[in-house]
Structures are given as C-alpha cells and as structure tokens.
Motif scaffolding. Structure first.
Motif, PDB file in Angstrom:
ATOM      1  N   MET A   1     -12.978 -10.894  -5.328  1.00  0.00           N
ATOM      2  CA  MET A   1     -11.771 -11.123  -6.103  1.00  0.00           C
ATOM      3  C   MET A   1     -10.876  -9.880  -6.019  1.00  0.00           C
ATOM      4  O   MET A   1     -11.334  -8.755  -6.130  1.00  0.00           O
ATOM      5  CB  MET A   1     -12.140 -11.415  -7.549  1.00  0.00           C
ATOM      6  CG  MET A   1     -10.947 -11.653  -8.420  1.00  0.00           C
ATOM      7  SD  MET A   1     -11.489 -12.172 -10.051  1.00  0.00           S
ATOM      8  CE  MET A   1      -9.944 -12.684 -10.682  1.00  0.00           C
ATOM      9  N   ASP A   2      -9.594 -10.107  -5.827  1.00  0.00           N
ATOM     10  CA  ASP A   2      -8.649  -9.001  -5.754  1.00  0.00           C
ATOM     11  C   ASP A   2      -8.442  -8.390  -7.129  1.00  0.00           C
ATOM     12  O   ASP A   2      -8.339  -9.089  -8.133  1.00  0.00           O
ATOM     13  CB  ASP A   2      -7.292  -9.488  -5.227  1.00  0.00           C
ATOM     14  CG  ASP A   2      -7.386  -9.971  -3.793  1.00  0.00           C
ATOM     15  OD1 ASP A   2      -8.257  -9.476  -3.054  1.00  0.00           O
ATOM     16  OD2 ASP A   2      -6.580 -10.836  -3.415  1.00  0.00           O
ATOM     17  N   LYS A   3      -8.372  -7.037  -7.197  1.00  0.00           N
ATOM     18  CA  LYS A   3      -8.131  -6.338  -8.450  1.00  0.00           C
ATOM     19  C   LYS A   3      -6.827  -5.565  -8.327  1.00  0.00           C
ATOM     20  O   LYS A   3      -6.656  -4.778  -7.393  1.00  0.00           O
ATOM     21  CB  LYS A   3      -9.268  -5.370  -8.765  1.00  0.00           C
ATOM     22  CG  LYS A   3     -10.591  -6.033  -9.027  1.00  0.00           C
ATOM     23  CD  LYS A   3     -11.620  -4.970  -9.350  1.00  0.00           C
ATOM     24  CE  LYS A   3     -13.002  -5.574  -9.425  1.00  0.00           C
ATOM     25  NZ  LYS A   3     -14.007  -4.530  -9.674  1.00  0.00           N
ATOM     26  N   TYR A   4      -5.949  -5.799  -9.270  1.00  0.00           N
ATOM     27  CA  TYR A   4      -4.668  -5.098  -9.306  1.00  0.00           C
ATOM     28  C   TYR A   4      -4.497  -4.424 -10.658  1.00  0.00           C
ATOM     29  O   TYR A   4      -4.937  -4.941 -11.673  1.00  0.00           O
ATOM     30  CB  TYR A   4      -3.498  -6.067  -9.096  1.00  0.00           C
ATOM     31  CG  TYR A   4      -3.434  -6.615  -7.704  1.00  0.00           C
ATOM     32  CD1 TYR A   4      -2.793  -5.912  -6.695  1.00  0.00           C
ATOM     33  CD2 TYR A   4      -4.023  -7.836  -7.400  1.00  0.00           C
ATOM     34  CE1 TYR A   4      -2.730  -6.420  -5.404  1.00  0.00           C
ATOM     35  CE2 TYR A   4      -3.966  -8.350  -6.120  1.00  0.00           C
ATOM     36  CZ  TYR A   4      -3.321  -7.631  -5.127  1.00  0.00           C
ATOM     37  OH  TYR A   4      -3.267  -8.134  -3.862  1.00  0.00           O
ATOM     38  N   ARG A   5      -3.846  -3.302 -10.648  1.00  0.00           N
ATOM     39  CA  ARG A   5      -3.509  -2.573 -11.863  1.00  0.00           C
ATOM     40  C   ARG A   5      -2.038  -2.195 -11.742  1.00  0.00           C
ATOM     41  O   ARG A   5      -1.608  -1.709 -10.697  1.00  0.00           O
ATOM     42  CB  ARG A   5      -4.392  -1.328 -11.944  1.00  0.00           C
ATOM     43  CG  ARG A   5      -4.190  -0.478 -13.139  1.00  0.00           C
ATOM     44  CD  ARG A   5      -5.241   0.636 -13.141  1.00  0.00           C
ATOM     45  NE  ARG A   5      -4.715   1.693 -13.966  1.00  0.00           N
ATOM     46  CZ  ARG A   5      -4.734   2.962 -13.673  1.00  0.00           C
ATOM     47  NH1 ARG A   5      -5.265   3.373 -12.552  1.00  0.00           N
ATOM     48  NH2 ARG A   5      -4.229   3.849 -14.494  1.00  0.00           N
ATOM     49  N   ILE A   6      -1.264  -2.430 -12.794  1.00  0.00           N
ATOM     50  CA  ILE A   6       0.171  -2.128 -12.748  1.00  0.00           C
ATOM     51  C   ILE A   6       0.460  -0.975 -13.699  1.00  0.00           C
ATOM     52  O   ILE A   6       0.085  -1.012 -14.865  1.00  0.00           O
ATOM     53  CB  ILE A   6       1.016  -3.354 -13.114  1.00  0.00           C
ATOM     54  CG1 ILE A   6       0.699  -4.517 -12.160  1.00  0.00           C
ATOM     55  CG2 ILE A   6       2.504  -3.003 -13.056  1.00  0.00           C
ATOM     56  CD1 ILE A   6       1.336  -5.819 -12.550  1.00  0.00           C
ATOM     57  N   ILE A   7       1.130   0.034 -13.161  1.00  0.00           N
ATOM     58  CA  ILE A   7       1.499   1.235 -13.907  1.00  0.00           C
ATOM     59  C   ILE A   7       3.023   1.317 -13.945  1.00  0.00           C
ATOM     60  O   ILE A   7       3.689   0.996 -12.961  1.00  0.00           O
ATOM     61  CB  ILE A   7       0.966   2.505 -13.201  1.00  0.00           C
ATOM     62  CG1 ILE A   7      -0.544   2.483 -13.093  1.00  0.00           C
ATOM     63  CG2 ILE A   7       1.449   3.777 -13.878  1.00  0.00           C
ATOM     64  CD1 ILE A   7      -1.258   2.642 -14.392  1.00  0.00           C
ATOM     65  N   VAL A   8       3.560   1.752 -15.078  1.00  0.00           N
ATOM     66  CA  VAL A   8       4.994   2.043 -15.150  1.00  0.00           C
ATOM     67  C   VAL A   8       5.169   3.529 -15.397  1.00  0.00           C
ATOM     68  O   VAL A   8       4.349   4.165 -16.069  1.00  0.00           O
ATOM     69  CB  VAL A   8       5.710   1.215 -16.241  1.00  0.00           C
ATOM     70  CG1 VAL A   8       5.773  -0.251 -15.844  1.00  0.00           C
ATOM     71  CG2 VAL A   8       5.052   1.378 -17.593  1.00  0.00           C
ATOM     72  N   LYS A   9       6.214   4.087 -14.822  1.00  0.00           N
ATOM     73  CA  LYS A   9       6.542   5.498 -14.995  1.00  0.00           C
ATOM     74  C   LYS A   9       7.950   5.590 -15.546  1.00  0.00           C
ATOM     75  O   LYS A   9       8.863   4.946 -15.034  1.00  0.00           O
ATOM     76  CB  LYS A   9       6.458   6.223 -13.658  1.00  0.00           C
ATOM     77  CG  LYS A   9       6.789   7.704 -13.726  1.00  0.00           C
ATOM     78  CD  LYS A   9       6.767   8.352 -12.355  1.00  0.00           C
ATOM     79  CE  LYS A   9       5.396   8.233 -11.744  1.00  0.00           C
ATOM     80  NZ  LYS A   9       5.293   8.884 -10.436  1.00  0.00           N
ATOM     81  N   CYS A  81      -6.214  -2.035  -6.310  1.00  0.00           N
ATOM     82  CA  CYS A  81      -4.881  -1.663  -5.824  1.00  0.00           C
ATOM     83  C   CYS A  81      -4.004  -1.407  -7.049  1.00  0.00           C
ATOM     84  O   CYS A  81      -3.824  -2.284  -7.886  1.00  0.00           O
ATOM     85  CB  CYS A  81      -4.282  -2.787  -4.992  1.00  0.00           C
ATOM     86  SG  CYS A  81      -2.614  -2.418  -4.400  1.00  0.00           S
ATOM     87  N   THR A  82      -3.492  -0.194  -7.142  1.00  0.00           N
ATOM     88  CA  THR A  82      -2.582   0.153  -8.229  1.00  0.00           C
ATOM     89  C   THR A  82      -1.156   0.064  -7.711  1.00  0.00           C
ATOM     90  O   THR A  82      -0.831   0.619  -6.666  1.00  0.00           O
ATOM     91  CB  THR A  82      -2.869   1.570  -8.762  1.00  0.00           C
ATOM     92  OG1 THR A  82      -4.202   1.590  -9.286  1.00  0.00           O
ATOM     93  CG2 THR A  82      -1.888   1.962  -9.845  1.00  0.00           C
ATOM     94  N   ILE A  83      -0.324  -0.641  -8.455  1.00  0.00           N
ATOM     95  CA  ILE A  83       1.088  -0.814  -8.120  1.00  0.00           C
ATOM     96  C   ILE A  83       1.897  -0.146  -9.216  1.00  0.00           C
ATOM     97  O   ILE A  83       1.627  -0.338 -10.399  1.00  0.00           O
ATOM     98  CB  ILE A  83       1.446  -2.308  -8.026  1.00  0.00           C
ATOM     99  CG1 ILE A  83       0.613  -2.970  -6.924  1.00  0.00           C
ATOM    100  CG2 ILE A  83       2.951  -2.493  -7.789  1.00  0.00           C
ATOM    101  CD1 ILE A  83       0.658  -4.468  -6.945  1.00  0.00           C
ATOM    102  N   GLY A  84       2.876   0.670  -8.830  1.00  0.00           N
ATOM    103  CA  GLY A  84       3.669   1.400  -9.807  1.00  0.00           C
ATOM    104  C   GLY A  84       5.145   1.091  -9.712  1.00  0.00           C
ATOM    105  O   GLY A  84       5.681   0.856  -8.634  1.00  0.00           O
ATOM    106  N   ILE A  85       5.795   1.104 -10.860  1.00  0.00           N
ATOM    107  CA  ILE A  85       7.241   0.910 -10.962  1.00  0.00           C
ATOM    108  C   ILE A  85       7.800   2.094 -11.737  1.00  0.00           C
ATOM    109  O   ILE A  85       7.370   2.356 -12.862  1.00  0.00           O
ATOM    110  CB  ILE A  85       7.584  -0.393 -11.713  1.00  0.00           C
ATOM    111  CG1 ILE A  85       6.877  -1.592 -11.090  1.00  0.00           C
ATOM    112  CG2 ILE A  85       9.106  -0.601 -11.753  1.00  0.00           C
ATOM    113  CD1 ILE A  85       6.941  -2.856 -11.955  1.00  0.00           C
ATOM    114  N   SER A  86       8.738   2.813 -11.133  1.00  0.00           N
ATOM    115  CA  SER A  86       9.359   3.975 -11.787  1.00  0.00           C
ATOM    116  C   SER A  86      10.743   3.615 -12.291  1.00  0.00           C
ATOM    117  O   SER A  86      11.556   3.066 -11.547  1.00  0.00           O
ATOM    118  CB  SER A  86       9.466   5.141 -10.818  1.00  0.00           C
ATOM    119  OG  SER A  86       8.191   5.594 -10.462  1.00  0.00           O
TER     120      SER A  86
END
Length: 132
Positions: A1-9, A81-86
């Motif tokens: 199973m795919d694991k994603y984590r979303i971070i905001v900056k 996989c961590t995905i970030g939005i600044s």
C-alpha cells in the motif's frame, strides 16, 4: 500500500522581514538545532490552507493571511513519500510566542537567508519562487 504524508510550510513575512525559527532536529549531528521556517503535518480531513494557518498560530501565536503558494517539494523516507507545499503568509504582527517545540526565532531579510538556512534545496526553491 502506498504511504503519503503531506507537510505544509509557512514562510511568514512582516513588512520586509521573514520569520525563521530554530528547532531541534537530531542529537546525533554536530548542531542539533537548525534554522528554518514553520512547518507541520496536515490533519486528516484538513485543507492545506487551513493547516498552514493553524500550524503558524500554534507554533508562534501569529495570525496570518495566505498570500500565495510559493513552491512544492517531495522526498522519500523508507516506504513513505512526503509531499510539501510552501506558502507565503503575511502578518502585521511581530511579537512571537514560541511553542515548546521551538527553541528561538528571528525576523530576517531575504538577503540573510543563507546565513541561517543550511539546506541548499530550500534556498534554491526560495530563489525560484521569487521572494521579494
């Protein structure tokens, strides 16, 4: 199973200065405290816009308004996989009340980023985003 984590900056700007915070990263490195911007994970069901405003308020006591998304990034750590939005966030406040997770803060100009931020990828992203 795919694991994603979303971070905001949140790159917080007040007048011509930007807020940087010093936080603990790892006791196994020479300098366990490092400077950077406010960031954190999005809660389940929370929008990225609401999350960045919430995280900035929790970590600094500042009320901010989102100006725009500056850039995105991603990286792999193990099988996640961590995905970030600044975001560029604006405030008229300068008095910061740090959360217990943060060690120190400074308001600096864009020209001072390289004196504090060691991560070259972050510096490159900021340069491409065209901060004033």
């Amino acid at each position: 199973m795919d694991k994603y984590r979303i971070i905001v900056k949140g790159i917080v700007k007040s007048l011509d200065k930007y807020l940087i915070v010093e936080k603990w990263f790892d006791d196994r490195i020479q300098d366990p405290y490092q400077w950077g911007f406010i960031d954190g994970a999005i809660n389940f069901g929370e929008s990225p816009d609401r999350a960045v405003v919430r995280i900035i308020a929790e970590d600094t006591g500042l009320c901010v308004q989102i100006d725009r998304v500056l850039y995105t990034w991603s990286f792999m750590a193990g099988d996640t996989c961590t995905i970030g939005i600044s975001y560029l966030c604006l405030t008229g406040m300068e008095d910061v009340l740090l959360s217990e997770e943060l060690h120190n803060y400074r308001w600096i100009t864009k020209d001072e980023f390289e004196q504090y931020i060691d991560n070259q990828d972050v510096l490159n992203d900021i340069e491409c985003a065209g901060l004033e």
